[in-house]
Design a protein around this motif. Structure first.
Motif, mmCIF file in Angstrom:
data_model
loop_
_atom_site.group_PDB
_atom_site.id
_atom_site.type_symbol
_atom_site.label_atom_id
_atom_site.label_comp_id
_atom_site.label_asym_id
_atom_site.label_seq_id
_atom_site.Cartn_x
_atom_site.Cartn_y
_atom_site.Cartn_z
ATOM 1 N N LEU A 77 0.836 -1.144 -0.008
ATOM 2 C CA LEU A 77 -0.136 0.006 0.052
ATOM 3 C C LEU A 77 0.859 1.328 0.047
ATOM 4 N N THR A 78 0.732 1.918 -0.976
ATOM 5 C CA THR A 78 1.515 3.292 -1.127
ATOM 6 C C THR A 78 0.691 4.285 -1.333
ATOM 7 N N VAL A 79 0.698 5.392 -0.775
ATOM 8 C CA VAL A 79 -0.259 6.398 -0.940
ATOM 9 C C VAL A 79 0.598 7.845 -1.579
ATOM 10 N N VAL A 80 0.131 8.314 -2.590
ATOM 11 C CA VAL A 80 0.707 9.384 -3.386
ATOM 12 C C VAL A 80 -0.316 10.614 -3.556
ATOM 13 N N HIS A 81 0.148 11.725 -3.017
ATOM 14 C CA HIS A 81 -0.730 12.823 -3.056
ATOM 15 C C HIS A 81 0.066 13.684 -4.261
ATOM 16 N N CYS A 82 -0.625 13.785 -5.404
ATOM 17 C CA CYS A 82 0.096 14.056 -6.754
ATOM 18 C C CYS A 82 -0.617 14.990 -7.510
ATOM 19 N N SER A 83 -0.328 15.555 -8.799
ATOM 20 C CA SER A 83 -1.022 16.245 -9.659
ATOM 21 C C SER A 83 -1.953 15.414 -10.226
ATOM 22 N N VAL A 84 -2.848 16.068 -10.970
ATOM 23 C CA VAL A 84 -3.723 15.555 -11.920
ATOM 24 C C VAL A 84 -2.993 14.966 -13.143
ATOM 25 N N PRO A 85 -1.938 15.505 -13.676
ATOM 26 C CA PRO A 85 -1.233 14.778 -14.804
ATOM 27 C C PRO A 85 -0.462 13.495 -14.204
ATOM 28 N N LEU A 86 -0.164 13.643 -13.123
ATOM 29 C CA LEU A 86 0.530 12.416 -12.729
ATOM 30 C C LEU A 86 -0.397 11.457 -12.399
ATOM 31 N N ALA A 87 -1.322 11.850 -11.936
ATOM 32 C CA ALA A 87 -2.728 10.678 -11.645
ATOM 33 C C ALA A 87 -2.683 10.054 -12.847
ATOM 34 N N GLU A 88 -2.971 10.872 -14.002
ATOM 35 C CA GLU A 88 -3.386 10.416 -15.284
ATOM 36 C C GLU A 88 -2.324 9.459 -15.849
ATOM 37 N N ARG A 89 -1.021 9.582 -15.837
ATOM 38 C CA ARG A 89 0.149 8.945 -16.110
ATOM 39 C C ARG A 89 -0.167 7.560 -15.544
#
Length: 494
Positions: free
Chosen positions: A222-234
């Motif tokens: 389980l890894t949590v990533v609080h990231c930008s929308v472009p990175l989420a889309e990637r």
């Protein structure tokens, strides 16, 4: 970004602010390209171990996570209230639901299994196997019958196997329990998870990762990533991800489906829940439940009550009861005991809701109670004389606003309730079961609650919508099925 066994930190952090008074609730590490890549790599590397863990190990991890959350209950309640603006009563309810969710996932992890598929059911197979050279049927001797019996000695076993890393993208309104709707089933079946929480409420996910680390979840699972929308889309497009499970707006959800390529996708999207009130309804109870489902926690439920259609015979009584109860709701600081309605998630959302109310009023609607904005707080509001083309009826308002309409015929009420691009859940107050079953034939919703409102949900039930409201079903066992796939084994013991 964090992992259950964090070995590195993201280069920057972001202050997470209370939607009520803008105080700093905490600081969240921000994931950049390197951290997102590391999260995907860890999830991929951890999957071979996770999928081979005995089911009792996965179940014990889920049970221990529940024990830890129970022990830290009030800390988590106040974190949810702080970053989501959720009143304490509702935050406590969310934590209680999360405990059931985890423990139910542990039970399902122990019980989840495939099934035998009978293979001696099609005579065409046997006719083919025993046919003569020219294809004509043979007369069967005792020896032939013995051969035939051997052909029937096959067992087919359908077994479910985890599919790989799951990307879970979650909303702000239930920052613990809706996260667990994705994380708990994934762990139960042996998948790994990369969790991208809502940008407004990532701190609860950060804490949840710590809980699972303490519960013994393997590193990278389980890894949590609080990231930008472009990175989420990637991440959505990344071939290492086996499935994307998303809860949020319809617009974003269907965009994710377009981006996801060949991987599995589960979408739990928006709604504009309708409630129908028949002449035989218990009016005080129906009104009380509509208040609970419509304005509490700022109406920020995808299955919240938005449209109420009441038969003319009981309309006046219902309106008076509803308005009285809405007016009695206590509005204010979500961290104060007894508050029913706090802020919506941010002032921008509050301004949008206010503009929809004002637009409806300008087009002829009337405000029976509420209707004003104070910063990020929208007063609990009841509108009447609305029409189906107004945004407050046809779109998802996601605020403490309900519309109240008078109808003269129950078939008309069901038609109006069903006349929506959404189809998540609905409510119907009646004691006439024939009427209720007929309604379900014409009302395309994922769940219809008789003598209750659309927000009724037990976390083990199948949950999802028709039309623009989504794709697939959540609920522990249903999510576990979607996060696995079947391998079929045939054993010939003849």
């Amino acid at each position: 970004m964090t992992a259950p066994h964090p070995s590195r930190t993201a280069p920057t952090t972001e202050a997470i602010l209370s939607p009520y008074d803008r105080r700093v609730v905490g600081h969240m590490p921000v994931a950049g390209e390197a951290e997102v890549e590391a999260a995907l790599a860890r999830a991929t590397a951890a999957f071979p171990l996770m999928k081979r863990l005995p089911r009792f190990v996965r179940a014990d991890i889920l049970d221990r996570a529940a024990e830890i959350i129970d022990r830290r209950r009030e800390e988590i309640v106040r974190l949810i209230a702080g970053e989501a603006g959720k009143p304490l009563y509702d935050a406590r309810g969310e934590v209680s639901r999360s405990l059931f969710n985890l423990r139910n996932a542990a039970r399902e992890a122990r019980a989840f299994a495939g099934h035998e598929v009978p293979l001696d059911v099609d005579n065409a197979v046997f006719e083919y196997q025993t046919a003569s050279a020219d294809g004509s049927a043979l007369s069967l001797s005792d020896a032939d019958l013995e051969t035939l019996s051997k052909l029937g000695r096959r067992v087919g076993l359908a077994r479910r196997y985890p599919i790989g890393p799951v990307l879970a993208i979650t909303p702000f309104n239930f920052p613990l329990n809706l996260v667990l709707h994705k994380v708990a089933p994934a762990i139960a079946v042996g998948n790994t998870v990369v969790l991208k929480p809502a940008p407004q409420t990532p701190l609860t996910s950060l804490l949840l990762a710590e809980v699972f680390a303490e519960a013994g979840l393997p590193a990278g699972a389980l890894t949590v990533v609080h990231c930008s929308v472009p990175l989420a889309e990637r991440m959505v497009r990344d071939d290492r991800v086996a499935m994307v499970t998303f809860t949020g707006s319809a617009k974003v959800g269907w965009h994710i489906k377009e981006q996801a390529g060949k991987k599995k996708v589960s979408l739990e999207l928006g709604g504009n829940g309708a409630v129908v009130v028949a002449p035989d309804a218990d009016i005080p109870f129906a009104a009380a439940r509509c208040v609970r489902g419509g304005v509490v926690f700022g109406g920020q439920y995808c299955i919240g009550v938005q449209r109420i259609l009441v038969h003319d015979q009981v309309y006046d009584r219902f309106e008076a009861e509803l308005v009285r109860r809405v007016a009695a709701c206590k509005v204010g600081d979500p961290l104060q005991e007894g508050v029913d309605v706090g802020p919506v998630i941010d002032e921008g959302s509050a301004r949008r809701i206010e503009s929809w109310i004002n637009e409806a009023v300008a087009a002829g609607a009337r405000v029976l109670v509420g209707g004003k904005r104070h910063g990020a707080i929208i007063e609990p509001t009841v509108l009447t004389d609305t029409t189906p083309d107004m945004k407050v009826e046809c779109e998802e308002i996601f605020g403490p606003v309900v519309t109240l309409s008078r109808v003269s015929d129950m078939d008309e009420a069901v038609r109006r309730a069903a006349d929506s691009k959404y189809g998540l859940q609905g409510g119907y107050f009646t004691n006439d079961l024939a009427r209720a079953f007929r309604a379900l034939e014409d009302w395309d919703v994922g769940g219809l609650m008789i003598n209750d409102v659309p927000i009724y949900r037990i976390d083990s039930m199948p949950f999802g919508g028709w039309k623009e409201s989504g794709l697939g079903r959540e609920g522990t066992r249903y999510a576990m099925e979607s996060m696995t796939d079947i391998k079929f084994l045939v054993v010939n013991y003849g």
